[in-house]
Write a protein that holds these residues in place. Structure first.
Motif, PDB file in Angstrom:
ATOM      1  N   GLN A   3       0.815  -1.214   0.000  1.00  0.00           N
ATOM      2  CA  GLN A   3       0.000   0.000   0.000  1.00  0.00           C
ATOM      3  C   GLN A   3       0.847   1.262   0.000  1.00  0.00           C
ATOM      4  OE1 GLN A   3      -2.811   0.295   3.161  1.00  0.00           O
ATOM      5  NE2 GLN A   3      -3.619   2.229   2.487  1.00  0.00           N
ATOM      6  N   SER A   4       2.045   1.201   0.533  1.00  0.00           N
ATOM      7  CA  SER A   4       2.859   2.405   0.615  1.00  0.00           C
ATOM      8  C   SER A   4       3.595   2.708  -0.683  1.00  0.00           C
ATOM      9  CB  SER A   4       3.882   2.265   1.750  1.00  0.00           C
ATOM     10  OG  SER A   4       4.760   1.191   1.492  1.00  0.00           O
ATOM     11  N   SER A   5       3.543   1.786  -1.646  1.00  0.00           N
ATOM     12  CA  SER A   5       4.262   1.995  -2.899  1.00  0.00           C
ATOM     13  C   SER A   5       3.605   3.074  -3.741  1.00  0.00           C
ATOM     14  CB  SER A   5       4.321   0.695  -3.696  1.00  0.00           C
ATOM     15  OG  SER A   5       5.002  -0.308  -2.978  1.00  0.00           O
ATOM     16  N   ASN A   6       4.404   3.729  -4.556  1.00  0.00           N
ATOM     17  CA  ASN A   6       3.902   4.776  -5.430  1.00  0.00           C
ATOM     18  C   ASN A   6       4.106   4.459  -6.903  1.00  0.00           C
ATOM     19  OD1 ASN A   6       3.167   6.833  -3.373  1.00  0.00           O
ATOM     20  ND2 ASN A   6       5.296   6.528  -2.828  1.00  0.00           N
ATOM     21  N   LEU A  78      -7.407   4.577 -14.482  1.00  0.00           N
ATOM     22  CA  LEU A  78      -7.686   3.261 -13.913  1.00  0.00           C
ATOM     23  C   LEU A  78      -7.692   3.322 -12.392  1.00  0.00           C
ATOM     24  CD1 LEU A  78      -7.896   0.120 -14.080  1.00  0.00           C
ATOM     25  CD2 LEU A  78      -5.389   0.085 -14.139  1.00  0.00           C
ATOM     26  N   VAL A  79      -8.740   2.753 -11.775  1.00  0.00           N
ATOM     27  CA  VAL A  79      -8.814   2.612 -10.321  1.00  0.00           C
ATOM     28  C   VAL A  79      -9.009   1.133 -10.005  1.00  0.00           C
ATOM     29  CG1 VAL A  79     -10.050   3.194  -8.203  1.00  0.00           C
ATOM     30  CG2 VAL A  79      -9.783   4.917 -10.000  1.00  0.00           C
ATOM     31  N   GLU A  80      -8.154   0.609  -9.167  1.00  0.00           N
ATOM     32  CA  GLU A  80      -8.238  -0.786  -8.749  1.00  0.00           C
ATOM     33  C   GLU A  80      -8.584  -0.854  -7.269  1.00  0.00           C
ATOM     34  OE1 GLU A  80      -4.760  -2.856 -11.366  1.00  0.00           O
ATOM     35  OE2 GLU A  80      -4.114  -1.474  -9.788  1.00  0.00           O
ATOM     36  N   ILE A  81      -9.313  -1.899  -6.885  1.00  0.00           N
ATOM     37  CA  ILE A  81      -9.556  -2.199  -5.480  1.00  0.00           C
ATOM     38  C   ILE A  81      -8.625  -3.352  -5.119  1.00  0.00           C
ATOM     39  CG2 ILE A  81     -11.223  -2.871  -3.735  1.00  0.00           C
ATOM     40  CD1 ILE A  81     -11.693  -0.100  -4.999  1.00  0.00           C
ATOM     41  N   VAL A  82      -7.727  -3.089  -4.185  1.00  0.00           N
ATOM     42  CA  VAL A  82      -6.635  -4.017  -3.885  1.00  0.00           C
ATOM     43  C   VAL A  82      -6.786  -4.578  -2.468  1.00  0.00           C
ATOM     44  CG1 VAL A  82      -4.125  -4.247  -3.757  1.00  0.00           C
ATOM     45  CG2 VAL A  82      -5.149  -2.625  -5.378  1.00  0.00           C
ATOM     46  N   ARG A  83      -6.604  -5.881  -2.329  1.00  0.00           N
ATOM     47  CA  ARG A  83      -6.629  -6.495  -1.000  1.00  0.00           C
ATOM     48  C   ARG A  83      -5.275  -6.281  -0.334  1.00  0.00           C
ATOM     49  NH1 ARG A  83      -8.569 -12.637   0.100  1.00  0.00           N
ATOM     50  NH2 ARG A  83      -6.614 -13.117  -0.976  1.00  0.00           N
ATOM     51  N   GLU A  84      -5.291  -5.739   0.861  1.00  0.00           N
ATOM     52  CA  GLU A  84      -4.059  -5.315   1.518  1.00  0.00           C
ATOM     53  C   GLU A  84      -3.138  -6.483   1.839  1.00  0.00           C
ATOM     54  OE1 GLU A  84      -3.376  -1.736   4.480  1.00  0.00           O
ATOM     55  OE2 GLU A  84      -4.198  -3.470   5.557  1.00  0.00           O
ATOM     56  N   ARG A 117      -6.699   2.103  -5.565  1.00  0.00           N
ATOM     57  CA  ARG A 117      -5.401   2.518  -6.100  1.00  0.00           C
ATOM     58  C   ARG A 117      -5.590   3.028  -7.525  1.00  0.00           C
ATOM     59  NH1 ARG A 117      -1.240  -2.167  -6.124  1.00  0.00           N
ATOM     60  NH2 ARG A 117      -2.376  -2.836  -7.998  1.00  0.00           N
ATOM     61  N   VAL A 118      -5.044   4.203  -7.805  1.00  0.00           N
ATOM     62  CA  VAL A 118      -5.140   4.764  -9.149  1.00  0.00           C
ATOM     63  C   VAL A 118      -3.828   4.492  -9.875  1.00  0.00           C
ATOM     64  CG1 VAL A 118      -4.312   7.033  -8.404  1.00  0.00           C
ATOM     65  CG2 VAL A 118      -5.652   6.839 -10.490  1.00  0.00           C
ATOM     66  N   ALA A 119      -3.913   4.251 -11.183  1.00  0.00           N
ATOM     67  CA  ALA A 119      -2.728   3.979 -11.988  1.00  0.00           C
ATOM     68  C   ALA A 119      -2.755   4.814 -13.261  1.00  0.00           C
ATOM     69  CB  ALA A 119      -2.630   2.491 -12.332  1.00  0.00           C
ATOM     70  N   SER A 120      -1.582   5.002 -13.860  1.00  0.00           N
ATOM     71  CA  SER A 120      -1.412   5.913 -15.005  1.00  0.00           C
ATOM     72  C   SER A 120      -1.758   5.235 -16.326  1.00  0.00           C
ATOM     73  CB  SER A 120       0.033   6.430 -15.034  1.00  0.00           C
ATOM     74  OG  SER A 120       0.956   5.340 -15.041  1.00  0.00           O
ATOM     75  N   LEU A 121      -3.018   4.895 -16.448  1.00  0.00           N
ATOM     76  CA  LEU A 121      -3.546   4.229 -17.642  1.00  0.00           C
ATOM     77  C   LEU A 121      -4.996   4.663 -17.818  1.00  0.00           C
ATOM     78  CD1 LEU A 121      -3.106   0.476 -18.494  1.00  0.00           C
ATOM     79  CD2 LEU A 121      -5.367   1.476 -18.497  1.00  0.00           C
ATOM     80  N   THR A 122      -5.393   4.990 -19.033  1.00  0.00           N
ATOM     81  CA  THR A 122      -6.756   5.484 -19.252  1.00  0.00           C
ATOM     82  C   THR A 122      -7.707   4.373 -19.666  1.00  0.00           C
ATOM     83  OG1 THR A 122      -6.379   6.001 -21.593  1.00  0.00           O
ATOM     84  CG2 THR A 122      -5.898   7.740 -19.996  1.00  0.00           C
ATOM     85  N   ASP A 123      -8.971   4.676 -19.536  1.00  0.00           N
ATOM     86  CA  ASP A 123     -10.044   3.778 -19.955  1.00  0.00           C
ATOM     87  C   ASP A 123      -9.916   3.517 -21.461  1.00  0.00           C
ATOM     88  OD1 ASP A 123     -12.400   2.532 -20.632  1.00  0.00           O
ATOM     89  OD2 ASP A 123     -13.707   3.987 -19.641  1.00  0.00           O
ATOM     90  N   PRO A 124      -9.675   2.271 -21.888  1.00  0.00           N
ATOM     91  CA  PRO A 124      -9.499   2.004 -23.324  1.00  0.00           C
ATOM     92  C   PRO A 124     -10.756   2.245 -24.137  1.00  0.00           C
ATOM     93  CG  PRO A 124      -9.615  -0.042 -22.094  1.00  0.00           C
ATOM     94  CD  PRO A 124      -9.530   1.056 -21.076  1.00  0.00           C
ATOM     95  N   ASP A 125     -11.922   2.313 -23.480  1.00  0.00           N
ATOM     96  CA  ASP A 125     -13.144   2.663 -24.200  1.00  0.00           C
ATOM     97  C   ASP A 125     -13.173   4.151 -24.541  1.00  0.00           C
ATOM     98  OD1 ASP A 125     -14.111   0.094 -24.239  1.00  0.00           O
ATOM     99  OD2 ASP A 125     -15.324   0.335 -22.427  1.00  0.00           O
ATOM    100  N   LYS A 126     -12.283   4.930 -23.918  1.00  0.00           N
ATOM    101  CA  LYS A 126     -12.153   6.355 -24.239  1.00  0.00           C
ATOM    102  C   LYS A 126     -10.930   6.558 -25.135  1.00  0.00           C
ATOM    103  CE  LYS A 126     -15.583   7.791 -21.659  1.00  0.00           C
ATOM    104  NZ  LYS A 126     -16.800   8.447 -22.235  1.00  0.00           N
ATOM    105  N   PHE A 127      -9.746   6.372 -24.528  1.00  0.00           N
ATOM    106  CA  PHE A 127      -8.486   6.535 -25.246  1.00  0.00           C
ATOM    107  C   PHE A 127      -7.496   5.500 -24.741  1.00  0.00           C
ATOM    108  CE2 PHE A 127     -10.281  10.847 -24.583  1.00  0.00           C
ATOM    109  CZ  PHE A 127     -10.668  11.093 -25.889  1.00  0.00           C
ATOM    110  N   LYS A 128      -6.662   4.989 -25.631  1.00  0.00           N
ATOM    111  CA  LYS A 128      -5.673   3.973 -25.256  1.00  0.00           C
ATOM    112  C   LYS A 128      -4.345   4.660 -24.929  1.00  0.00           C
ATOM    113  CE  LYS A 128      -7.912   0.785 -28.469  1.00  0.00           C
ATOM    114  NZ  LYS A 128      -7.737  -0.004 -29.709  1.00  0.00           N
ATOM    115  N   ILE A 129      -4.281   5.201 -23.706  1.00  0.00           N
ATOM    116  CA  ILE A 129      -3.107   5.960 -23.284  1.00  0.00           C
ATOM    117  C   ILE A 129      -2.531   5.328 -22.024  1.00  0.00           C
ATOM    118  CG2 ILE A 129      -2.288   8.196 -22.430  1.00  0.00           C
ATOM    119  CD1 ILE A 129      -4.559   9.482 -24.088  1.00  0.00           C
TER     120      ILE A 129
END
Length: 222
Positions: A3-6, A78-84, A117-129
């Protein structure tokens, strides 16, 4: 990744985000549930979590950075739900154009502590970034944990800081990765405006803060 990772460092994540860009289905890990009602409120049955994801943007002029900062939403991120306990991903969704997200979370009785957790990837249904480090790792940031064994609506905003301090006292220009993603998203939106079509190609950005140039000055690039 804990959880502490960035920055998401495990190489196996590369295959997962490549699958997302190919529309192969990270959404299979869970479903986007509930309903965003307004900018920050999330409602639904069972265990539901939602909130707003933002990043700090530094303003600049022809002379360089002005020192001014504004807060902007992380759009389509992207938002993920992560088990700690083990870092497994229980569900995924994406933020909307306002940076808001809302998702149903599988009710978890054993080891129920989870976090968004948010990650630097966009929704592919919008844009593939996707924006990565030099090592092709996604940038990511956790939100506050909560107990997924108890039904209810949980508000978990994820404000991304301008800098993250690593061990040893090193300040890492973290929000720059999400600024790059935002700039590329704006460019993709402009392409839609001009052509009437969403760009079909995948767009990869690399964010490396703290580059030493030949002159010995300290800078960044993407």
């Amino acid at each position: 990744m804990n959880q502490s990772s960035n920055i998401a460092t495990p190489r196996k994540r590369v295959a997962r985000w490549a699958a997302v860009l190919g529309l192969a289905g990270l959404m299979g890990c869970g479903s986007a549930g509930g309903t965003p009602t307004g900018d920050l409120i999330c409602q639904g049955a069972g265990v539901v979590v939602g909130g707003k994801v933002t990043f700090v943007k530094r303003l600049y002029s022809e002379q360089g950075l002005t020192g001014e900062q504004i807060i902007k939403p992380v759009r389509y991120g992207l938002v993920e739900i992560v088990r700690e306990v083990d870092g497994s991903v229980l569900a995924t969704t994406y933020t909307d154009r306002n940076g808001s997200y809302c998702i149903d979370v599988p009710q978890t009785k054993s080891f129920p502590t989870v976090y968004p957790r948010v990650a630097s990837l966009t929704d592919p249904d919008k844009f593939k970034i996707v924006v990565t480090s030099d090592n092709i790792d996604l940038y990511s940031r956790p939100g506050t944990a909560f107990d997924a064994s108890t039904p209810g609506s949980y508000k978990r905003d994820i404000p991304l800081p301008l800098f993250v301090r690593f061990s040893g006292g090193i300040d890492f220009a973290f929000s720059g990765a999400f600024n790059v993603m935002d700039v590329l998203t704006t460019g993709a939106e402009k392409a839609v405006e001009l052509t009437g079509q969403v760009p079909s190609e995948r767009l990869f950005g690399v964010w490396r803060p703290g580059t030493f140039f030949g002159s010995g000055t300290f800078g960044t690039y993407f």
